[in-house]
Design an enzyme around this catalytic site. Structure first.
Site, PDB file in Angstrom:
ATOM      1  N   HIS A 385       0.860  -1.188   0.000  1.00 56.74           N
ATOM      2  CA  HIS A 385       0.000   0.000   0.000  1.00 56.74           C
ATOM      3  C   HIS A 385       0.891   1.231   0.000  1.00 56.74           C
ATOM      4  CE1 HIS A 385      -2.931   3.006   1.250  1.00 56.74           C
ATOM      5  NE2 HIS A 385      -3.895   2.130   1.001  1.00 56.74           N
ATOM      6  N   GLU A 398      -6.812   5.368   1.077  1.00 55.14           N
ATOM      7  CA  GLU A 398      -6.669   5.832  -0.291  1.00 55.14           C
ATOM      8  C   GLU A 398      -7.688   6.920  -0.611  1.00 55.14           C
ATOM      9  OE1 GLU A 398      -5.271   3.522  -4.181  1.00 55.14           O
ATOM     10  OE2 GLU A 398      -6.917   2.610  -3.081  1.00 55.14           O
ATOM     11  N   ARG A 401      -6.532  10.584  -1.172  1.00 58.63           N
ATOM     12  CA  ARG A 401      -6.120  10.988  -2.521  1.00 58.63           C
ATOM     13  C   ARG A 401      -7.335  11.130  -3.431  1.00 58.63           C
ATOM     14  NH1 ARG A 401      -2.862   6.503  -4.135  1.00 58.63           N
ATOM     15  NH2 ARG A 401      -3.351   5.485  -2.163  1.00 58.63           N
ATOM     16  N   ARG A 422      -2.361   1.184  -6.940  1.00 59.98           N
ATOM     17  CA  ARG A 422      -1.496   1.142  -5.766  1.00 59.98           C
ATOM     18  C   ARG A 422      -0.065   0.713  -6.089  1.00 59.98           C
ATOM     19  NH1 ARG A 422      -5.610  -1.649  -1.353  1.00 59.98           N
ATOM     20  NH2 ARG A 422      -6.655   0.288  -0.737  1.00 59.98           N
ATOM     21  N   HIS A 524       0.581  -4.903   2.249  1.00 60.29           N
ATOM     22  CA  HIS A 524      -0.818  -4.641   2.567  1.00 60.29           C
ATOM     23  C   HIS A 524      -1.754  -5.812   2.290  1.00 60.29           C
ATOM     24  CE1 HIS A 524      -4.433  -2.464   3.277  1.00 60.29           C
ATOM     25  NE2 HIS A 524      -4.811  -2.422   2.017  1.00 60.29           N
ATOM     26  N   HIS A 525      -1.637  -6.432   1.137  1.00 60.41           N
ATOM     27  CA  HIS A 525      -2.623  -7.444   0.748  1.00 60.41           C
ATOM     28  C   HIS A 525      -1.946  -8.564  -0.023  1.00 60.41           C
ATOM     29  CE1 HIS A 525      -6.933  -8.456   0.081  1.00 60.41           C
ATOM     30  NE2 HIS A 525      -6.462  -9.082  -0.983  1.00 60.41           N
ATOM     31  N   ARG A 564      -4.422  -5.455  -6.496  1.00 64.46           N
ATOM     32  CA  ARG A 564      -5.797  -5.209  -6.044  1.00 64.46           C
ATOM     33  C   ARG A 564      -6.113  -3.721  -6.095  1.00 64.46           C
ATOM     34  NH1 ARG A 564      -8.219  -3.677  -1.453  1.00 64.46           N
ATOM     35  NH2 ARG A 564      -6.364  -3.880  -0.146  1.00 64.46           N
TER      36      ARG A 564
END
Length: 590
Positions: A385, A398, A401, A422, A524-525, A564
């Site tokens: 991220h 996010e 932004r 991302r 992050h993911h 993602r």
């Protein structure tokens, strides 16, 4: 947010505490008028800073007993802080000591309560070091085997969604959760849930389509998404939002996020973090349905008979083991973003990165699936991220932004379209000096975004009255910052960002005060995991369905491809969590 106020009363005499302090009498002093007691009787208050705000405790003591403790943690997230506070206060009262540990997953809130109680008892004249030596003695858990129609591994968003669907259909459900709190990574979801063609978009006059949503996500995933899984997600996205709102989530605000052609990320009305809201409404519904959740219990094995899942073997926190026999098993144990060894085994280039994940995201569900011959999909795809706190790994949504924030480097210059995907924004930040950037927001944004107001309150943001102050805060030349902000104002005014091509120019940022957030990318993911089909059946290495075994959420792969899009994790866990519960029920009814 509901005010949390817990009142606990001690029901027994504190024999342990009396013995722990020995037979010697205290010397009577003005500060300690009770010559023989452990405490100076009375009520004492103390306050410490929790995760979201102040945590205030009121402690009532007699000469030899901690009689009552009240905790006011109104700003803490209920689903995270409440069970942690319950457990800590129960332990303090039961042991009459301070030898308690913070609760994993709610460390900040836990430590605030412990520190505040400690301060109050110190004011009461207690020997704090002696109290810290007294620990609660917990008896070994007595367990016995259990039975249910469906057993679910993991009480995050996907697991709870599956449980709500299955229990609502009349099936008996047991959820097994290894952490002391429910929610998993869903608790940390700060943005929203993506959905297209929703009634909320229609009300707001936002034109969007499921095909556009599909195309955005396929492009964002570098066209490595499983097309069938992706189609299921986007086509069920609107009903997922409706379902959550029927449960009371109140997701009525729509904004833009990176990688989206149109505004489609649905959030709470005030722009606050979506995750805690979703966890709370799901948890409340499970309570209404009477679903049993076994906390601090780890699944160690998926049981099989003749190639079909028949339940799980589980262990309590003290090592007691038992079986849960079930006709269907749903794996919803989350990803592996907090397991650095596992991350580095698939992505050696990510050695040393911080993580935004909760401590329980260690890939257990993937390993359980592999042990019964499950196939993996996209396992090497791990997302970082772009905007996390360099010190703590705390993630900034996010949505900032999307709502108008821009990024500056340490030289005071923009360097990217802030609304790219991302992976691209993260890569662009890492190219800057020190791999650091600064999110620039202002008072106008603060008034419109509750998440930003929260970051400011928690101390993550530096307040700057002028652009000169902004320059000083990030270590740049004032002229460079002034020139950058002037160019951006021109871009907003003209509607054309000639430097970086940003198309959504919603805030001019021409007036202060400004709020600056220092950011760097963090793990992050994990996009990869167990291979599933569109009905969430787990697929084995031979390409066949493993009967009775289903999976949903971050434990699976294929939905997001190589990257993602922000807001799609919530869509994924709700859509496929619901499908897992529905599929299991339908197949049990055959």
């Amino acid at each position: 947010m509901k005010k949390m106020q817990k009142l606990f009363a001690l029901a027994l005499i504190s024999v342990m505490a009396l013995g722990a302090f020995g037979c010697g009498a205290k010397e009577e002093t003005p500060e300690n008028p009770s010559a023989e007691g452990i405490f100076t009787p009375g009520t004492y208050t103390a306050e410490e800073t929790g995760h979201n705000g102040p945590v205030k405790v009121t402690v009532t003591v007699t000469e030899n007993e901690i009689e009552k403790i009240e905790v006011d943690a109104a700003e803490e997230t209920p689903a995270i802080a409440e069970p942690a506070i319950d457990g800590i206060i129960d332990d303090i009262l039961a042991s009459q000591g301070l030898g308690v540990d913070a609760v994993t997953g709610a460390t900040v809130s836990s430590n605030a309560v412990i520190a505040a109680v400690t301060a109050a008892l110190k004011e009461a004249g207690a020997d704090i070091e002696a109290l810290k030596q007294i620990k609660v003695e917990k008896e070994k858990t007595e367990v016995s085997d259990k039975e249910a129609d469906i057993v679910i591994i993991g009480a995050g968003g996907a697991g709870m969604s599956a449980a709500v669907e299955a229990a609502s259909a009349g099936k008996s459900v047991i959820i097994v959760e290894k952490m002391p709190i429910v929610g998993g990574n869903t608790n940390r979801a700060t943005g929203g849930i993506n959905a297209s063609e929703t009634s909320i978009q229609e009300t707001e006059g936002i034109e969007d389509s499921t095909d556009t949503y599909y195309d955005d996500t396929f492009k964002g995933g570098k066209e490595e998404n499983d097309p069938e899984l992706l189609r299921v997600m986007v086509e069920n996205s609107a009903s997922a939002v409706d379902w959550l709102n029927e449960l009371g989530a109140g997701l009525t605000r729509v904004s833009l996020s990176g990688g989206a052609t149109n505004p489609r990320i649905h959030t709470p009305a005030d722009g606050s973090a979506v995750g805690p809201v979703v966890v709370e409404v799901l948890q409340n519904r499970l309570k209404e349905l009477g679903v049993e959740i076994l906390m601090e219990t780890t699944v160690t094995k998926i049981l099989e008979e003749e190639g079909q899942a028949t339940g799980v073997e589980a262990a309590t926190i003290d090592g007691s083991t038992f079986l849960i026999k079930a006709d269907a098993v749903i794996i919803a144990a989350g990803g592996f973003g907090a397991n650095s060894d596992m991350v580095e085994s698939f992505r050696p280039d990510l050695v040393g990165f911080s993580t935004t994940n909760h401590a329980g995201a260690t890939g257990d569900g993937i390993e359980l699936g592999q042990a019964v011959n499950a196939a993996l999909d996209d396992i090497e795809h791990i997302q970082i991220h772009p905007t996390t706190d360099p010190e703590s790994g705390y993630m900034f949504t996010e949505g900032l932004r999307g709502d108008g924030a821009i990024l500056l480097n340490t030289e005071g210059k923009r360097f990217t379209d802030e609304l790219l995907t991302r992976d691209v924004v993260s890569a662009n930040i890492l190219k800057q000096t020190g791999g650091i950037a600064y999110l620039v927001t202002n008072e106008v944004m603060k008034e419109e975004n509750a998440a930003l107001a929260g970051y400011i309150k928690k101390g993550y943001a530096v307040e700057c009255e002028t652009l000169k102050d902004v320059a000083e805060a990030i270590g740049a030349e004032e002229a460079a910052v002034t020139e950058t902000m002037s160019k951006y104002l021109d871009a907003v005014t003209s509607g054309t960002d000639e430097e970086f091509g940003r198309t959504h120019l919603t805030q001019s940022l021409e007036e202060g005060p400004y709020y600056i957030l220092k950011v760097t990318p963090g793990i992050h993911h994990t996009m990869g995991g167990l291979k599933i089909d569109t009905e969430t059946h787990v697929i084995n290495v031979d390409g066949e369905i493993i009967k009775g075994l289903y999976a949903a959420g971050e434990v699976t792969g294929g939905v997001h491809g190589a990257n993602r899009i922000g807001g799609n994790a919530m869509t994924d866990i709700i859509v496929f969590g619901r499908i897992a519960g529905q599929t299991a029920v339908n197949e049990l009814n055959r």
